[in-house]
Design a protein around this motif. Structure first.
Motif, PDB file in Angstrom:
ATOM      1  N   LYS A 107     -18.811  14.659 -19.328  1.00  0.00           N
ATOM      2  CA  LYS A 107     -18.099  13.789 -20.261  1.00  0.00           C
ATOM      3  C   LYS A 107     -17.917  14.502 -21.600  1.00  0.00           C
ATOM      4  CE  LYS A 107     -18.141  10.128 -17.525  1.00  0.00           C
ATOM      5  NZ  LYS A 107     -18.910  10.650 -16.378  1.00  0.00           N
ATOM      6  N   LYS A 108     -16.944  13.998 -22.384  1.00  0.00           N
ATOM      7  CA  LYS A 108     -16.690  14.575 -23.703  1.00  0.00           C
ATOM      8  C   LYS A 108     -17.308  13.709 -24.788  1.00  0.00           C
ATOM      9  CE  LYS A 108     -12.516  17.171 -22.571  1.00  0.00           C
ATOM     10  NZ  LYS A 108     -11.123  17.465 -22.945  1.00  0.00           N
ATOM     11  N   ILE A 109     -17.939  14.365 -25.763  1.00  0.00           N
ATOM     12  CA  ILE A 109     -18.562  13.654 -26.882  1.00  0.00           C
ATOM     13  C   ILE A 109     -18.055  14.257 -28.180  1.00  0.00           C
ATOM     14  CG2 ILE A 109     -20.646  13.103 -25.549  1.00  0.00           C
ATOM     15  CD1 ILE A 109     -22.085  15.326 -27.047  1.00  0.00           C
ATOM     16  N   GLN A 110     -18.239  13.515 -29.259  1.00  0.00           N
ATOM     17  CA  GLN A 110     -17.788  13.954 -30.575  1.00  0.00           C
ATOM     18  C   GLN A 110     -18.950  14.595 -31.328  1.00  0.00           C
ATOM     19  OE1 GLN A 110     -14.608  13.576 -31.546  1.00  0.00           O
ATOM     20  NE2 GLN A 110     -14.807  14.416 -33.618  1.00  0.00           N
TER      21      GLN A 110
ATOM     22  N   LYS B 220     -19.018   4.739 -28.960  1.00  0.00           N
ATOM     23  CA  LYS B 220     -19.439   4.004 -30.147  1.00  0.00           C
ATOM     24  C   LYS B 220     -20.950   4.045 -30.404  1.00  0.00           C
ATOM     25  CE  LYS B 220     -15.555   0.781 -29.859  1.00  0.00           C
ATOM     26  NZ  LYS B 220     -15.137  -0.637 -29.835  1.00  0.00           N
ATOM     27  N   LYS B 221     -21.645   4.960 -29.712  1.00  0.00           N
ATOM     28  CA  LYS B 221     -23.066   5.179 -29.980  1.00  0.00           C
ATOM     29  C   LYS B 221     -23.235   6.535 -30.661  1.00  0.00           C
ATOM     30  CE  LYS B 221     -25.089   2.447 -26.212  1.00  0.00           C
ATOM     31  NZ  LYS B 221     -26.006   2.489 -25.029  1.00  0.00           N
ATOM     32  N   ASN B 222     -24.124   6.561 -31.634  1.00  0.00           N
ATOM     33  CA  ASN B 222     -24.371   7.790 -32.386  1.00  0.00           C
ATOM     34  C   ASN B 222     -25.815   8.265 -32.200  1.00  0.00           C
ATOM     35  OD1 ASN B 222     -21.748   7.732 -33.465  1.00  0.00           O
ATOM     36  ND2 ASN B 222     -22.427   6.368 -35.137  1.00  0.00           N
ATOM     37  N   SER B 223     -25.980   9.573 -32.293  1.00  0.00           N
ATOM     38  CA  SER B 223     -27.321  10.162 -32.255  1.00  0.00           C
ATOM     39  C   SER B 223     -27.379  11.296 -33.270  1.00  0.00           C
ATOM     40  CB  SER B 223     -27.635  10.708 -30.856  1.00  0.00           C
ATOM     41  OG  SER B 223     -28.893  11.385 -30.864  1.00  0.00           O
TER      42      SER B 223
ATOM     43  N   ALA C  53     -30.175   8.517 -25.827  1.00  0.00           N
ATOM     44  CA  ALA C  53     -29.758   7.684 -26.964  1.00  0.00           C
ATOM     45  C   ALA C  53     -28.281   7.298 -26.866  1.00  0.00           C
ATOM     46  CB  ALA C  53     -30.024   8.424 -28.274  1.00  0.00           C
ATOM     47  N   LEU C  54     -27.477   8.184 -26.283  1.00  0.00           N
ATOM     48  CA  LEU C  54     -26.046   7.914 -26.158  1.00  0.00           C
ATOM     49  C   LEU C  54     -25.714   7.082 -24.925  1.00  0.00           C
ATOM     50  CD1 LEU C  54     -24.614  11.417 -27.146  1.00  0.00           C
ATOM     51  CD2 LEU C  54     -24.692   9.351 -28.568  1.00  0.00           C
ATOM     52  N   THR C  55     -26.658   7.063 -23.958  1.00  0.00           N
ATOM     53  CA  THR C  55     -26.439   6.276 -22.724  1.00  0.00           C
ATOM     54  C   THR C  55     -27.682   5.425 -22.474  1.00  0.00           C
ATOM     55  OG1 THR C  55     -27.230   8.187 -21.419  1.00  0.00           O
ATOM     56  CG2 THR C  55     -24.854   7.963 -21.709  1.00  0.00           C
ATOM     57  N   SER C  56     -28.475   5.806 -21.500  1.00  0.00           N
ATOM     58  CA  SER C  56     -29.744   5.124 -21.222  1.00  0.00           C
ATOM     59  C   SER C  56     -30.640   6.084 -20.453  1.00  0.00           C
ATOM     60  CB  SER C  56     -29.509   3.847 -20.399  1.00  0.00           C
ATOM     61  OG  SER C  56     -29.092   4.177 -19.082  1.00  0.00           O
ATOM     62  N   ALA C  57     -31.900   5.720 -20.325  1.00  0.00           N
ATOM     63  CA  ALA C  57     -32.846   6.591 -19.645  1.00  0.00           C
ATOM     64  C   ALA C  57     -32.493   6.789 -18.177  1.00  0.00           C
ATOM     65  CB  ALA C  57     -34.268   6.021 -19.776  1.00  0.00           C
ATOM     66  N   LYS C  58     -31.851   5.791 -17.571  1.00  0.00           N
ATOM     67  CA  LYS C  58     -31.528   5.886 -16.153  1.00  0.00           C
ATOM     68  C   LYS C  58     -30.183   6.554 -15.896  1.00  0.00           C
ATOM     69  CE  LYS C  58     -34.253   1.861 -14.717  1.00  0.00           C
ATOM     70  NZ  LYS C  58     -34.224   0.547 -14.025  1.00  0.00           N
TER      71      LYS C  58
ATOM     72  N   THR D 152     -28.039  19.626 -40.066  1.00  0.00           N
ATOM     73  CA  THR D 152     -27.886  18.259 -39.548  1.00  0.00           C
ATOM     74  C   THR D 152     -26.564  18.124 -38.796  1.00  0.00           C
ATOM     75  OG1 THR D 152     -26.840  17.482 -41.590  1.00  0.00           O
ATOM     76  CG2 THR D 152     -29.250  17.262 -41.425  1.00  0.00           C
ATOM     77  N   TYR D 153     -26.536  17.199 -37.851  1.00  0.00           N
ATOM     78  CA  TYR D 153     -25.315  16.950 -37.085  1.00  0.00           C
ATOM     79  C   TYR D 153     -25.412  15.552 -36.473  1.00  0.00           C
ATOM     80  CZ  TYR D 153     -28.112  17.962 -32.928  1.00  0.00           C
ATOM     81  OH  TYR D 153     -29.064  17.942 -31.946  1.00  0.00           O
ATOM     82  N   THR D 154     -24.263  15.058 -35.995  1.00  0.00           N
ATOM     83  CA  THR D 154     -24.212  13.750 -35.331  1.00  0.00           C
ATOM     84  C   THR D 154     -23.403  13.866 -34.051  1.00  0.00           C
ATOM     85  OG1 THR D 154     -24.310  12.600 -37.466  1.00  0.00           O
ATOM     86  CG2 THR D 154     -23.527  11.332 -35.572  1.00  0.00           C
TER      87      THR D 154
END
Length: 660
Positions: free
Chosen positions: A423-426, A370-373, A410-415, A363-365
């Motif tokens: 970009k950098k993510i956690q 401020k959005k999580n997946s 999920a972290l942004t949008s479909a478009k 599992t991972y996140t």
């Protein structure tokens, strides 16, 4: 010594236990060059005597001697050879085969000679011209008059150049003009040195010959010489000999009858073809589905790759058992760790060009703005992934990550999800430390690509990035899987088997999973589905087999007289069996050909319709499928013909000849 000699011939018929004598001690000597008339009233035994002389009747007592050699009427093979090479029959009812033209009727006898194909046809035409039918060669028997039919019968009787011609009431169904012409032909045959035996109840016909043998109540009560026998040539001028019917001739004759009844047989072929077509289509569909799945997996996973895990039980296991065992030990990752020395051991394997240790976290996140997946199955990038696994961007380098399209959305949008690239993510994941205690590792990574399939690649970093994250949190840095890349696909199973066989302290060390293992499992399910569908389609083949059986029995019934004719001409029981099995096999072959036409036509249409959806030919008919279908068709048709063919071969020739 007489050419044909009968000694003390007795014959009786039985009705229950009651005996009815027909021949009561016949003694008779006949020579070539004679035109002998056996004269007598109906029921006097003339036809029975003819059948004994002709080798058709085997149940009698006494001796029949031909040219000094006694016939053994208990030996069927000897009688077949005798009828084929020595006897020619002419019948009152002509007994021509209706579905053959007159040349082919004569060829039936010539097919059992040593003449070649062209020579046989030349002789048949010459004989028909000799009896005055040169202008009627393409006609069938039903297009001829009675006198013309009898001339065909005479030509057929002469075809194999027999020594004895037996004519059973040859003029009984003819007018006076045709009677005179037929008797003249018979006299000419005797003048050529043949023994002509005519069975008749007409004194006028009997007077035409050289000798009259009178038969009353099964005994000879008169033997009158009308004129001397004709001289017999001293040398045998025949340029050919009789021989058993060849299998090729049987198939040729079967084909003629098949085409004669084409429309009836076409319905049977259509029904059989539909069943074969269904089996072929489902087999082709199974091939297509398997190929499609393999193509899809190979497009996402390197087929040369072997994924190696630690064997947690030490027991030898299949790939499926290994995966189940790993799920059981998922709560204790320490049981699945692979040491560096165990990794190095894999590098020494033959046919291996790359060994890459790696990490898989259950599992991972992922977090961004401020959005999580949440996800499952993040791992390190290896050569196990196909080159086009990353649809947008590139494979991850140090401090980089590839995520799947759904997570990006999920972290942004479909478009706007593609804007996440660069970009950098956690990243946050669960692991264990050196004390086997659960810890949380995390790091900030740059997104460099997206995959389309979350199951194939949920998310991935490279090995060095993941190891750095683990070292920062004092996590265990041992790998929990190894990707082994083999030089050629042909060596994959061999190397995987070698890996699975490694032992330490009598315990198996590794488990190995290949793309082939995955495909084998999937293909097994597809194959089962194909077999079930083909079995359902096979019901129609069973119905087709029953149709063939019924048709063959009908054919035997319709052709009973023809069977008697063929047996009288010298064909063996095996020739009769082969005639009917050959026709049935031809039905099977034509059915298979028709099924192939249906299958290729329908598969082309279906592939055209589906290609726009899946971009793949979903029906793939192989050479093996075609061979299988042809074999099935042949086996079904052959088995279906066995009983009817056996019944046909066992018919009594005398009874068959008297059939309506």
């Amino acid at each position: 010594m007489a050419f044909l000699e009968l000694k003390d011939i007795h014959k009786s018929y039985f009705l229950g236990k009651e005996e009815f004598p027909v021949l009561n001690g016949i003694d008779l000597q006949l020579d070539r060059g004679e035109f002998v008339s056996i004269l007598g009233e109906s029921g006097g035994g003339k036809s029975t005597l003819m059948n004994i002389i002709g080798g058709l009747d085997r149940k009698f007592t006494g001796q029949v001697t031909i040219d000094g050699h006694q016939l053994d009427h208990t030996k069927e093979k000897q009688l077949d050879n005798y009828r084929r090479g020595t006897i020619g029959y002419i019948y009152q009812s002509y007994n021509l085969i209706s579905h053959l033209n007159i040349v082919e009727n004569v060829l039936v006898s010539l097919d059992m000679t040593t003449l070649r194909g062209g020579q046989r046809k030349e002789r048949a035409i010459a004989l028909l011209k000799k009896v005055g039918l040169g202008d009627h060669l393409k006609k069938r028997p039903n297009q001829l008059s009675g006198g013309q039919k009898q001339r065909v019968a005479i030509a057929r009787a002469l075809a194999s150049d027999p020594e004895i011609i037996i004519a059973d009431e040859p003029t009984g169904a003819l007018d006076s003009r045709n009677t005179a012409e037929v008797l003249k032909l018979l006299d000419q045959i005797a003048a050529e040195g043949k023994l002509v035996i005519t069975v008749t109840h007409s004194q006028e016909v009997a007077n035409y010959g050289t000798r009259i043998v009178h038969l009353t109540d099964g005994q000879i009560d008169g033997d009158t010489r009308l004129k001397p026998a004709y001289p017999v040539p001293q040398e045998d001028l025949s340029q050919f000999k009789a021989k058993p019917l060849s299998s090729g001739a049987s198939y040729h004759n079967a084909f003629k009858h098949l085409t004669f009844n084409f429309w009836r047989n076409s319905l049977i072929m259509l029904g059989t073809a539909i069943g074969l077509f269904a089996v072929l289509l489902f087999s082709g569909l199974g091939n297509g589905v398997n190929a499609f799945i393999q193509d899809q997996i190979n497009s996402m996973v390197n087929p040369n790759s072997i994924t190696v895990f630690k064997n947690p039980t030490g027991k030898k296991m299949s790939s499926a058992e290994l995966q189940q065992s790993m799920q059981q030990f998922a709560s204790d990752p320490s049981k699945l760790l692979i040491t560096d020395s165990q990794v190095d051991r894999l590098r020494d394997l033959k046919h291996v060009d790359k060994v890459e240790p790696g990490y898989q976290f259950s599992t991972y996140t992922l977090s961004y703005n401020k959005k999580n997946s949440n996800g499952s199955g993040i791992q390190t990038w290896t050569k196990a992934f196909a080159d086009d696994t990353v649809k947008t961007g590139h494979a991850p380098g140090n401090n980089e990550i590839v995520i799947n399209k759904n997570q990006a959305i999920a972290l942004t949008s479909a478009k706007t999800y593609k804007q996440l690239q660069g970009k950098k993510i956690q990243l946050t994941a669960q692991w264990i430390n050196t004390k086997n205690q659960p810890i949380q590792i995390s790091g900030t990574l740059k997104v460099v690509g997206f995959s389309d399939n979350a199951q194939t690649l949920p998310a991935a970093t490279n090995y060095h990035t993941m190891r750095d994250l683990l070292e920062k949190k004092n996590g265990v840095t041992k790998a929990n899987y190894v990707s082994v890349n083999v030089t050629e696909p042909t060596y994959v199973k061999q190397v995987a088997k070698k890996i699975q066989g490694f032992k330490d302290n009598d315990k198996y060390v590794y488990g190995a999973v290949t793309v082939g293992d995955i495909l084998d499992t999937i293909n097994q399910y597809v194959q089962i589905a194909s077999i079930v569908l083909s079995a359902i389609a096979g019901i129609s083949l069973l119905v087709s087999a029953l149709m063939i059986i019924v048709t063959m029995f009908m054919s035997v019934s319709e052709r009973t007289k023809e069977i008697g004719i063929l047996r009288a001409l010298g064909q063996r029981k095996k020739d009769i069996r082969r005639l009917f099995t050959a026709e049935s096999i031809l039905i099977g072959l034509f059915s298979a050909a028709l099924a192939l036409i249906f299958a290729y036509g329908f598969s082309t249409l279906l592939n055209h319709l589906l290609y726009s959806i899946v971009k793949f030919n979903m029906v793939q008919i192989t050479v093996a499928n075609i061979i299988t279908i042809v074999i099935i068709a042949l086996v079904i048709s052959f088995i279906a013909a066995l009983l009817p063919a056996r019944r046909a071969s066992r018919l009594n020739p005398i009874d068959a000849l008297s059939a309506d």
